[in-house]
Design a protein around this motif. Structure first.
Motif, PDB file in Angstrom:
ATOM      1  N   VAL A  42       0.866  -1.180   0.000  1.00  0.00           N
ATOM      2  CA  VAL A  42       0.000   0.000   0.000  1.00  0.00           C
ATOM      3  C   VAL A  42       0.899   1.225   0.000  1.00  0.00           C
ATOM      4  O   VAL A  42       1.739   1.383   0.895  1.00  0.00           O
ATOM      5  N   TYR A  43       0.736   2.068  -1.017  1.00  0.00           N
ATOM      6  CA  TYR A  43       1.517   3.298  -1.120  1.00  0.00           C
ATOM      7  C   TYR A  43       0.596   4.500  -0.964  1.00  0.00           C
ATOM      8  O   TYR A  43      -0.408   4.617  -1.674  1.00  0.00           O
ATOM      9  N   LEU A  78      -9.179   6.250  -3.983  1.00  0.00           N
ATOM     10  CA  LEU A  78      -9.403   7.294  -2.990  1.00  0.00           C
ATOM     11  C   LEU A  78     -10.017   6.626  -1.767  1.00  0.00           C
ATOM     12  O   LEU A  78     -11.060   5.996  -1.851  1.00  0.00           O
ATOM     13  N   VAL A  79      -9.339   6.728  -0.631  1.00  0.00           N
ATOM     14  CA  VAL A  79      -9.785   6.077   0.593  1.00  0.00           C
ATOM     15  C   VAL A  79     -10.283   7.146   1.556  1.00  0.00           C
ATOM     16  O   VAL A  79      -9.576   8.111   1.844  1.00  0.00           O
ATOM     17  N   ASN A  80     -11.506   6.963   2.035  1.00  0.00           N
ATOM     18  CA  ASN A  80     -12.087   7.888   3.014  1.00  0.00           C
ATOM     19  C   ASN A  80     -11.656   7.470   4.414  1.00  0.00           C
ATOM     20  O   ASN A  80     -11.899   6.338   4.830  1.00  0.00           O
ATOM     21  N   ASN A  81     -11.004   8.386   5.115  1.00  0.00           N
ATOM     22  CA  ASN A  81     -10.590   8.142   6.493  1.00  0.00           C
ATOM     23  C   ASN A  81     -11.615   8.777   7.417  1.00  0.00           C
ATOM     24  O   ASN A  81     -12.007   9.917   7.218  1.00  0.00           O
ATOM     25  N   GLY A  83     -13.287  10.927   9.736  1.00  0.00           N
ATOM     26  CA  GLY A  83     -12.998  12.206  10.374  1.00  0.00           C
ATOM     27  C   GLY A  83     -11.805  12.948   9.794  1.00  0.00           C
ATOM     28  O   GLY A  83     -11.519  14.057  10.204  1.00  0.00           O
ATOM     29  N   LEU A  84     -11.095  12.349   8.847  1.00  0.00           N
ATOM     30  CA  LEU A  84      -9.927  12.984   8.236  1.00  0.00           C
ATOM     31  C   LEU A  84     -10.169  13.156   6.740  1.00  0.00           C
ATOM     32  O   LEU A  84     -11.037  12.497   6.169  1.00  0.00           O
ATOM     33  N   PRO A  85      -9.392  14.020   6.090  1.00  0.00           N
ATOM     34  CA  PRO A  85      -9.551  14.158   4.638  1.00  0.00           C
ATOM     35  C   PRO A  85      -9.240  12.827   3.925  1.00  0.00           C
ATOM     36  O   PRO A  85      -8.446  12.026   4.403  1.00  0.00           O
ATOM     37  N   SER A  86      -9.865  12.633   2.779  1.00  0.00           N
ATOM     38  CA  SER A  86      -9.617  11.438   1.973  1.00  0.00           C
ATOM     39  C   SER A  86      -8.197  11.462   1.431  1.00  0.00           C
ATOM     40  O   SER A  86      -7.606  12.526   1.243  1.00  0.00           O
ATOM     41  N   SER A  87      -7.646  10.281   1.174  1.00  0.00           N
ATOM     42  CA  SER A  87      -6.283  10.165   0.652  1.00  0.00           C
ATOM     43  C   SER A  87      -6.253   9.196  -0.517  1.00  0.00           C
ATOM     44  O   SER A  87      -7.013   8.234  -0.547  1.00  0.00           O
ATOM     45  N   ASP A  88      -5.355   9.469  -1.460  1.00  0.00           N
ATOM     46  CA  ASP A  88      -5.120   8.557  -2.581  1.00  0.00           C
ATOM     47  C   ASP A  88      -4.078   7.529  -2.186  1.00  0.00           C
ATOM     48  O   ASP A  88      -3.020   7.875  -1.640  1.00  0.00           O
ATOM     49  N   TYR A  89      -4.374   6.262  -2.482  1.00  0.00           N
ATOM     50  CA  TYR A  89      -3.460   5.163  -2.200  1.00  0.00           C
ATOM     51  C   TYR A  89      -3.366   4.263  -3.416  1.00  0.00           C
ATOM     52  O   TYR A  89      -4.322   4.144  -4.185  1.00  0.00           O
TER      53      TYR A  89
END
Length: 125
Positions: A42-43, A78-81, A83-89
């Motif tokens: 996972v990057y 795009l992964v939704n965390n 309570g945190l902003p989404s991040s690309d992995y």
């Protein structure tokens, strides 16, 4: 008569398990994870940090594996965390022992965002 045959076949059935590289920036130690059914990498696109390991669930129960297009081992998502902003992995899955070598983000980019082996020119498999 059927019961002894069933028991014998149960104990002689091959166990399919692979070993995978295991690494995260938190431990900073490359280890080997045994008895897995698939290996993972996972990057995080935003900071280039990679984490490596494996899973012991059947691949058909992992939606990302089931929905991957044929021939791809990595998919950008795009992964939704919570309570945190989404991040690309980049989520990568492979099914041979030790197939998730912990490449740096730069090497992963140079390889075309894949874990697949790169063959020398003229020696393609």
């Amino acid at each position: 008569m059927l019961r002894p045959i069933l028991l014998i076949s149960l104990f002689t059935a091959p166990v399919i398990a692979i070993s995978c590289y295991s690494y995260s920036d938190y431990t900073e130690v490359v280890e080997t994870a045994h008895h897995r059914t698939f290996c993972t990498a996972v990057y995080d696109v935003s900071d280039g940090i990679g984490a490596f390991g494996g899973g012991d669930r059947h691949p058909s129960r992992i939606p990302n594996i089931v929905n991957m297009t044929e021939g791809n081992d990595c998919v950008r998502q795009l992964v939704n965390n919570k309570g945190l902003p989404s991040s690309d992995y980049y989520l990568c899955y492979c099914f041979q022992s030790m197939c998730n070598f912990p490449f740096t983000w730069e090497e992963f980019q140079r390889r075309g965002f894949t874990l697949k082996p790169q063959y020398a020119s003229g020696l393609k498999k």
